[in-house]
Enzyme design. Structure first.
Site, short mmCIF file in Angstrom:
data_model
loop_
_atom_site.label_atom_id
_atom_site.label_comp_id
_atom_site.label_asym_id
_atom_site.label_seq_id
_atom_site.Cartn_x
_atom_site.Cartn_y
_atom_site.Cartn_z
N CYS A 134 39.63 -18.44 -50.32
CA CYS A 134 40.52 -17.37 -49.84
C CYS A 134 40.35 -16.15 -50.75
O CYS A 134 40.39 -16.27 -51.97
CB CYS A 134 41.97 -17.83 -49.83
SG CYS A 134 42.25 -19.28 -48.80
N GLU B 59 46.46 -25.87 -64.53
CA GLU B 59 47.76 -25.26 -64.79
C GLU B 59 48.84 -25.81 -63.85
O GLU B 59 48.55 -26.23 -62.74
CB GLU B 59 47.67 -23.74 -64.59
CG GLU B 59 46.82 -23.07 -65.66
CD GLU B 59 46.73 -21.56 -65.43
OE1 GLU B 59 47.25 -20.83 -66.28
OE2 GLU B 59 46.16 -21.14 -64.43
N CYS C 146 43.00 -15.02 -53.59
CA CYS C 146 43.56 -16.06 -54.46
C CYS C 146 42.69 -16.24 -55.70
O CYS C 146 41.47 -16.37 -55.61
CB CYS C 146 43.67 -17.38 -53.71
SG CYS C 146 44.27 -18.74 -54.72
N CYS D 278 38.85 -24.77 -56.72
CA CYS D 278 39.09 -24.90 -55.29
C CYS D 278 37.86 -24.37 -54.58
O CYS D 278 37.20 -23.46 -55.05
CB CYS D 278 40.32 -24.06 -54.90
SG CYS D 278 40.73 -24.13 -53.14
N CYS E 59 55.42 -27.06 -59.72
CA CYS E 59 54.29 -26.74 -58.84
C CYS E 59 53.05 -27.32 -59.52
O CYS E 59 52.70 -26.89 -60.62
CB CYS E 59 54.21 -25.22 -58.71
SG CYS E 59 52.78 -24.66 -57.78
N CYS F 42 52.54 -17.34 -57.31
CA CYS F 42 51.56 -17.88 -56.36
C CYS F 42 50.23 -17.18 -56.44
O CYS F 42 50.16 -15.96 -56.41
CB CYS F 42 52.05 -17.67 -54.94
SG CYS F 42 53.14 -18.93 -54.43
N1 SAH Z 1 45.45 -24.60 -51.06
C1 SAH Z 1 46.82 -24.66 -50.66
C2 SAH Z 1 47.83 -24.60 -51.79
C3 SAH Z 1 47.61 -23.63 -52.92
S1 SAH Z 1 48.03 -21.94 -52.76
C4 SAH Z 1 47.11 -23.58 -49.65
O1 SAH Z 1 46.25 -22.78 -49.36
O2 SAH Z 1 48.20 -23.58 -49.09
C5 SAH Z 1 49.75 -21.76 -52.52
C6 SAH Z 1 50.09 -20.50 -51.73
O3 SAH Z 1 49.88 -19.29 -52.48
C7 SAH Z 1 49.22 -20.35 -50.49
O4 SAH Z 1 50.01 -19.96 -49.41
C8 SAH Z 1 48.28 -19.23 -50.90
O5 SAH Z 1 47.69 -18.61 -49.80
C9 SAH Z 1 49.20 -18.34 -51.69
N2 SAH Z 1 48.53 -17.36 -52.51
C10 SAH Z 1 47.29 -17.43 -53.07
N3 SAH Z 1 47.00 -16.32 -53.76
C11 SAH Z 1 48.09 -15.53 -53.66
C12 SAH Z 1 48.39 -14.24 -54.19
N4 SAH Z 1 47.56 -13.57 -54.97
N5 SAH Z 1 49.60 -13.72 -53.89
C13 SAH Z 1 50.48 -14.40 -53.13
N6 SAH Z 1 50.25 -15.61 -52.62
C14 SAH Z 1 49.05 -16.18 -52.87
#
Ligand code: SAH
Length: 342
Positions: free
Chosen positions: A114, A90, A117, A110, A103, A331
């Site tokens: 986390c 996506e 996420c 991945c 984006c 995000c």
């Molecule tokens: N792997 C990279 C880039 C992808 S995520 C990273 O970790 O930076 C892009 C951003 O969205 C990251 O800061 C991530 O922590 C955040 N993110 C992931 N899930 C989210 C959620 N449910 N709500 C808000 N931000 C989130």
């Protein structure tokens, strides 16, 4: 068969010279590809014999949108693409005052894990090639008919876990003979792979770096992000300070706010201490709800209060504007639900 969108201009020159053709032909082919041509027959300034030869060894791989969701409120579009091997990824197109931005995803899935996420739920399928990363942009330009001037590598995947392809992607989109997107218009976001942060600062001092921080103690950050076990704050923060000192560039720290986990006044205080004196900026992101994650978001009001606490202690912060909320494009929400494939 070689996907020509995977090659930097230099690599394309090597290929074309190895085919017994003059080097300048590479620039011509490169130029056509980034004007959006996918058929060698349309490259009208190339000799017919050369076009035939190219067709036997190479092709121009595009990604096809399977589904496009358009926000009713802000012009955001979310794309679901199918890759050659059937993997789905996506991307999100966004409109800002300063221009259009995309984006992009850097991996199919991945493996960083986390816990808040959605993109990491099913683990990593595979790395995306440079051509697959940049084809997301080209497909969105073709769909919207608009030029995209900014790229954020913040979609699915950990870009620093796919560094070679990420670097080639940056060199290709930055090339003046092609898309010509300035280094300063590209932002790469990482969960904090410290050795790669150091390397990135040397390789691409002009590309913007964003670090997903989210926690101010190893206990809190570690509970949200497994990567913190390998690269805890005591190694991450010095690497960030070194980065700002050697590149002279400001780092963006992303801080996803989760109710009752990292949103207290003490968190704000610890955060400002951690970042004290660093050339940086904090981007507060109220958690976007992901079904079955068990985490709760914070109110806009709490995010603003938190921002205020940081600013009082000398740390510049903003609360991220939410785009594409009505299409689950915010995000951390890029994830293939069943509804996407139906
Ligand atoms: N792997 C990279 C880039 C992808 S995520 C990273 O970790 O930076 C892009 C951003 O969205 C990251 O800061 C991530 O922590 C955040 N993110 C992931 N899930 C989210 C959620 N449910 N709500 C808000 N931000 C989130």
């Amino acid at each position: 068969m070689i996907n020509l969108r995977d090659l930097t201009l230099k690599e394309m020159e090597e290929l074309i010279v190895s085919m017994g053709e003059p080097k300048f032909r590479a620039k011509q082919v490169f130029g056509w590809i980034y004007k959006g041509k996918t058929d060698f027959r349309e490259m009208t300034n190339l000799p017919e014999v050369f076009r035939q030869k190219l067709k036997e060894t190479a092709y121009i791989g595009a990604v096809e949108p399977l589904k496009i969701q358009k926000s009713k409120t802000d012009g955001t579009r979310k794309y679901l693409f199918r890759l050659e091997d059937g993997n789905l990824i996506e991307s999100v197109f966004m409109k800002y005052k300063y221009g259009n931005s995309i984006c992009v995803s850097s991996q199919a899935g991945c493996r960083m894990g986390c816990c808040f996420c959605a993109s990491t739920r099913n683990g990593l399928d595979r790395n995306l090639t440079p051509g697959e990363i940049l084809s997301q942009l080209m497909a969105a330009e073709a769909d919207t008919g608009e030029r995209i001037g900014h790229i954020v590598v913040m979609g699915t995947g950990e870009p620093f876990d796919n560094y070679d392809n990420l670097s080639r992607f940056i060199r290709i989109v930055n090339d003046p003979n092609g898309l010509n997107i300035g280094m300063r218009n590209i932002t790469v976001s990482t969960c904090g792979l410290v050795p790669v942060i150091r390397r990135f600062g040397r390789d691409f001092p002009q590309v913007n770096l964003a670090i997903s921080l989210h926690g101010t103690t190893d206990e809190i950050r570690g509970s949200m992000m497994p990567v913190n076990g390998k690269y805890p704050l005591e190694v991450l923060i010095p690497a960030c300070r070194d980065y700002t000192e050697t590149t002279g560039r400001r780092i963006t720290f992303e801080y996803t706010m989760v109710n009752g986990v990292n949103d207290s006044d003490e968190d704000a205080h610890r955060l400002s201490k951690l970042l004290q004196g660093m050339l940086c900026h904090v981007n507060l992101i109220p958690l976007n709800r992901v079904a079955e994650s068990g985490f709760d978001t914070v109110s806009r009001k709490r995010a603003e209060e938190f921002r205020h606490l940081l600013e009082r202690e000398g740390v510049v912060a903003t609360v991220r504007r939410e785009l594409g909320a009505d299409i689950d494009a915010a995000c951390g929400q890029l994830r293939l639900g069943k509804k996407d494939i139906e």
